[in-house]
Design an enzyme around this catalytic site. Structure first.
Site, short mmCIF file in Angstrom:
data_model
loop_
_atom_site.label_atom_id
_atom_site.label_comp_id
_atom_site.label_asym_id
_atom_site.label_seq_id
_atom_site.Cartn_x
_atom_site.Cartn_y
_atom_site.Cartn_z
N GLY A 293 9.54 -1.52 21.40
CA GLY A 293 9.63 -1.18 19.98
C GLY A 293 9.24 -2.47 19.38
N HIS B 73 16.97 -4.89 13.06
CA HIS B 73 15.87 -6.09 12.56
C HIS B 73 15.64 -5.69 11.03
CE1 HIS B 73 14.44 -8.31 16.02
NE2 HIS B 73 14.16 -7.29 16.77
N CYS C 126 14.14 -9.34 23.34
CA CYS C 126 13.50 -9.10 22.04
C CYS C 126 12.24 -9.85 22.01
CB CYS C 126 14.45 -9.48 20.98
SG CYS C 126 14.04 -9.36 19.59
N LEU C 127 11.29 -9.56 21.54
CA LEU C 127 10.03 -10.16 21.33
C LEU C 127 10.01 -11.29 20.38
CD1 LEU C 127 7.61 -7.03 21.18
CD2 LEU C 127 7.83 -8.61 23.20
N HIS D 108 18.49 -1.51 18.12
CA HIS D 108 17.91 -2.70 17.85
C HIS D 108 17.05 -2.87 16.85
CE1 HIS D 108 16.23 -6.21 20.35
NE2 HIS D 108 15.28 -6.07 19.69
N GLU D 109 16.11 -1.76 16.84
CA GLU D 109 15.15 -2.00 15.82
C GLU D 109 15.60 -1.79 14.29
OE1 GLU D 109 12.37 -3.25 16.78
OE2 GLU D 109 12.75 -2.32 19.04
N GLN E 2 9.68 -7.97 12.09
CA GLN E 2 9.23 -8.97 13.08
C GLN E 2 7.82 -9.46 12.83
OE1 GLN E 2 10.67 -6.20 16.38
NE2 GLN E 2 10.93 -8.20 17.40
#
Ligand code: GNR
Ligand code: NI
Length: 167
Positions: free
Chosen positions: A46, A138, A92-93, A134-135, A51
């Site tokens: 995702g 963000h 997480c990226l 999670h997204e 991000q």
């Protein structure tokens, strides 16, 4: 399409709150395509616009094993959270190398627009339910490690510092 640069924690821009998309135009369609490319290139499941330093409510997710089931969420809204919660290991990226357990609702119902501007509702469970929460965090300026204890957050900050100095 072009790959975008992913912000890394503790970048302050990860804490900006995203604004709703008003018009799904060519710019938004390009953003969606670039975000999908960036997510697949980074082997993520995702990616939220926050991000890649775009503070508008756009999320892409692909939890399929075959990486051919892209889902696009514009202005996503969680309209129902299950009372049942579940702990799951998250990464997480924007926080590379850190994996920690986070408790979230087991199931959620999400309302959003797709890239054609059509409204849809999706009942999410399992890993998809974790990812969408999670997204959306963000987009609200929240990174998953903020759910951890203050002690754990300090440990992680130290670890990231060491890693950044070694690079
Ligand atoms: O690639 C990702 N894997 C992942 C694993 C467990 C819980 C959440 C995620 S999302 C993450 C990609 C990412 O950072 N999205 O914001
Ligand atoms: Ni993330």
């Amino acid at each position: 399409m072009s790959a975008l640069k992913i912000l890394h924690y503790p970048d302050k821009r990860l804490h900006k709150v995203a604004k709703p998309v008003k018009h799904i135009d060519k710019r938004i369609c390009k953003l969606v395509a670039d975000m999908a490319e960036t997510m697949y290139l980074a082997s993520g499941v995702g990616l939220a616009a926050t991000q890649v330093d775009v503070h508008e409510c756009v999320v892409v997710i692909d939890v399929s094993e075959t990486h051919d089931a892209l889902r696009v969420f514009i202005n996503p809204d969680i309209i129902w959270f299950s009372e049942e919660r579940k702990v799951h290991e998250e990464g997480c990226l924007s926080v590379p190398g850190i994996y920690e357990s986070v408790e979230r609702a087991n199931q959620v119902h999400v309302q959003a627009l797709n890239e054609h501007g059509e409204k849809f509702k999706l009942e999410c469970k399992g890993f998809l339910a974790i990812c969408i929460q999670h997204e959306i965090d963000h987009l609200l300026g929240k990174v998953f490690i903020e759910y951890l204890s203050p002690f754990k957050q300090i440990q992680i900050k130290k670890k990231i510092n060491q890693f950044d100095h070694a690079m």
